[in-house]
Scaffold this motif. Structure first.
Motif, mmCIF file in Angstrom:
data_model
loop_
_atom_site.group_PDB
_atom_site.id
_atom_site.type_symbol
_atom_site.label_atom_id
_atom_site.label_comp_id
_atom_site.label_asym_id
_atom_site.label_seq_id
_atom_site.Cartn_x
_atom_site.Cartn_y
_atom_site.Cartn_z
ATOM 1 N N ASN A 1 0.854 -1.181 0.000
ATOM 2 C CA ASN A 1 0.000 0.000 0.000
ATOM 3 C C ASN A 1 0.893 1.234 0.000
ATOM 4 O O ASN A 1 1.601 1.510 0.966
ATOM 5 N N GLN B 1 -4.491 -4.424 -3.171
ATOM 6 C CA GLN B 1 -4.877 -4.079 -1.817
ATOM 7 C C GLN B 1 -6.119 -3.193 -1.896
ATOM 8 O O GLN B 1 -6.171 -2.229 -2.659
ATOM 9 N N TYR C 1 -5.592 -7.638 1.560
ATOM 10 C CA TYR C 1 -4.531 -7.936 0.597
ATOM 11 C C TYR C 1 -4.923 -9.197 -0.183
ATOM 12 O O TYR C 1 -5.116 -10.271 0.398
#
Length: 450
Positions: A94, A247, A252
């Motif tokens: 991320n 994500q 995830y």
């Protein structure tokens, strides 16, 4: 004037206490003014889905949280230094931080929370080193101040989650996993022929894992590609796998897509074996197995593929027929000028139901085997007639033969019984093939003494 001096002194003492009491807080920020803003940084590991002993599983996703907070506000982007740990895959999946505010003791703090995913590849103890964090915040006088803060090291233990798993085996850890496959045929299933294509696509979807950690699903046909023979049911072309990591809202997801194209090389029933994939469910703390069922596809031959497949058998059949034909011609040519074997004459007589000729052949066989001309006296040279269990059969055959009531089956049995008779001193001839002499009268001529 004195009140302003006392206020500045108290603020400086409070700032020093913060720096000493929180070792992970920023202490290296610098600005043009003398007043440095307060910045805190914290780092911790997600303790969700740990094993019963507090350890993490091999290949399990471990999230490293880094939280940067200030009572002021951020004036620039925050940068997290790269992390390298031997035996571990580190990914910052991320690229954006989670921004939020929190009020503490009447003061509003601005927070930036970063997530870094860790994937340990082996058992043992791992140490996450200090991570440098570059921040840029506003100072009390309104100016922007840049600085670098270091987190504290963190340590954790990793082990195999089950004794049934191996360190470098084909398995993975995930909180959720599913598998699906698709088949595409260049023709309908009932009309598939040699030369047509079969496309197989297998996709594995997982959560809280990494695409590179999902093991290959389709079997390897490298040896078949290097040694293509007509015995292989198909010729395979494996496409490079497609890996995907994403994500979304803290979840995830990863996937691995494998595709193979099979070119049918021979007709018949093509069997694709069942596939299995073991994985450790970090949510339920159990070892599970995903499987795909066995697949059967029927393909038809073309005349070229049929010849390629059965050419060896056809060649052997052709050679055998040629040998038999040649042998038949040679035997036929041989017996054109010579009498046929006794068993052949006997068989032909039975086939024509020529009973007088068959009886004559029986007596000839009796004389050749025992030197006798009476069937009733042959039992002394027949081993079959001596046995108690065979005496009744032998007597019955003689009686029916002498009474002229014999059948083809009784004649054949009597022929076989006489084949087991042999008078001492007579040479036993071949059981299957007896060739009569071309000039039997030569045997009666006297021999000259040399």
């Amino acid at each position: 004037m004195a009140s302003r001096y006392m206020f500045s002194l108290c603020f400086a003492l409070w700032f020093v206490v913060c720096l000493v009491g929180l070792p992970a807080y920023a202490s290296g920020l610098s600005g043009d003014n003398a007043e440095t803003p307060v910045v805190e940084v914290k780092a911790w590991l997600d303790n969700k889905n740990q094993l019963d002993d507090g350890r993490y599983a091999v290949n399990q996703q471990v999230i490293l949280y880094i939280d940067v907070a200030t009572p002021r506000w951020f004036t620039g982007g925050t940068r997290i230094a790269s992390i390298e740990i031997p035996g571990m895959i580190v990914k910052q999946r991320n690229s954006l931080a989670t921004n939020y505010s929190q009020r503490e003791e009447g003061v509003t703090w601005s927070h930036q929370r970063w997530e870094i995913t860790l994937y340990p590849q082996q058992s043992g103890r791992f140490v996450v080193p200090s991570v440098d964090v570059d921040v840029q915040v506003s100072a009390p006088d309104g100016r922007s101040v840049k600085g670098r803060i270091a987190t504290l090291p963190l340590a954790f233990d990793v082990s195999l989650p089950s004794p049934l798993l191996k360190q470098n085996g084909y398995w993975l850890s995930a909180s959720e996993l599913m598998i699906e496959e698709q088949w595409e045929l260049s023709r309908d299933a009932g009309e598939l022929k040699v030369g047509d294509a079969i496309t197989r696509t297998v996709t594995v979807h997982g959560e809280d894992t990494l695409s590179v950690l999902i093991p290959p699903i389709l079997p390897s046909y490298v040896q078949q590609e290097q040694q293509q023979t007509v015995t292989n049911p198909f010729q395979v072309y494996v496409q490079p796998p497609k890996l995907s990591d994403s994500q979304e809202r803290g979840n995830y997801r990863s996937s691995r897509l494998e595709q193979a194209v099979y070119i049918v090389q021979s007709g018949g029933d093509i069997v694709f074996p069942a596939l299995e994939l073991q994985w450790w469910n970090t949510s339920s703390q159990q070892l599970e197995t995903l499987s795909l069922p066995e697949k059967h596809i029927r393909a038809h031959h073309t005349w070229r593929s049929w010849l390629r497949t059965y050419w060896l058998g056809l060649a052997l059949f052709g050679v055998s027929m040629a040998v038999l034909s040649l042998s038949g011609l040679l035997v036929s040519h041989y017996y054109k000028t010579r009498p046929a074997p006794a068993w052949w004459q006997f068989s032909r007589a039975l086939g024509r139901r020529d009973w007088p000729q068959a009886r004559l052949m029986i007596y000839r066989r009796l004389h050749q085997r025992t030197g006798l001309v009476e069937l009733a006296k042959a039992d002394q040279f027949c081993c079959c007639a001596v046995l108690p269990s065979q005496q009744a059969k032998w007597g019955k055959l003689q009686h029916r033969f002498q009474a002229g009531k014999g059948t083809s089956l009784s004649f054949i049995r009597l022929w076989r019984y006489l084949g087991r008779c042999l008078r001492p001193g007579l040479r036993r001839r071949s059981r299957f093939l007896t060739l009569p002499k071309a000039l039997p009268q030569l045997q009666e001529l006297p021999h000259k003494n040399e």
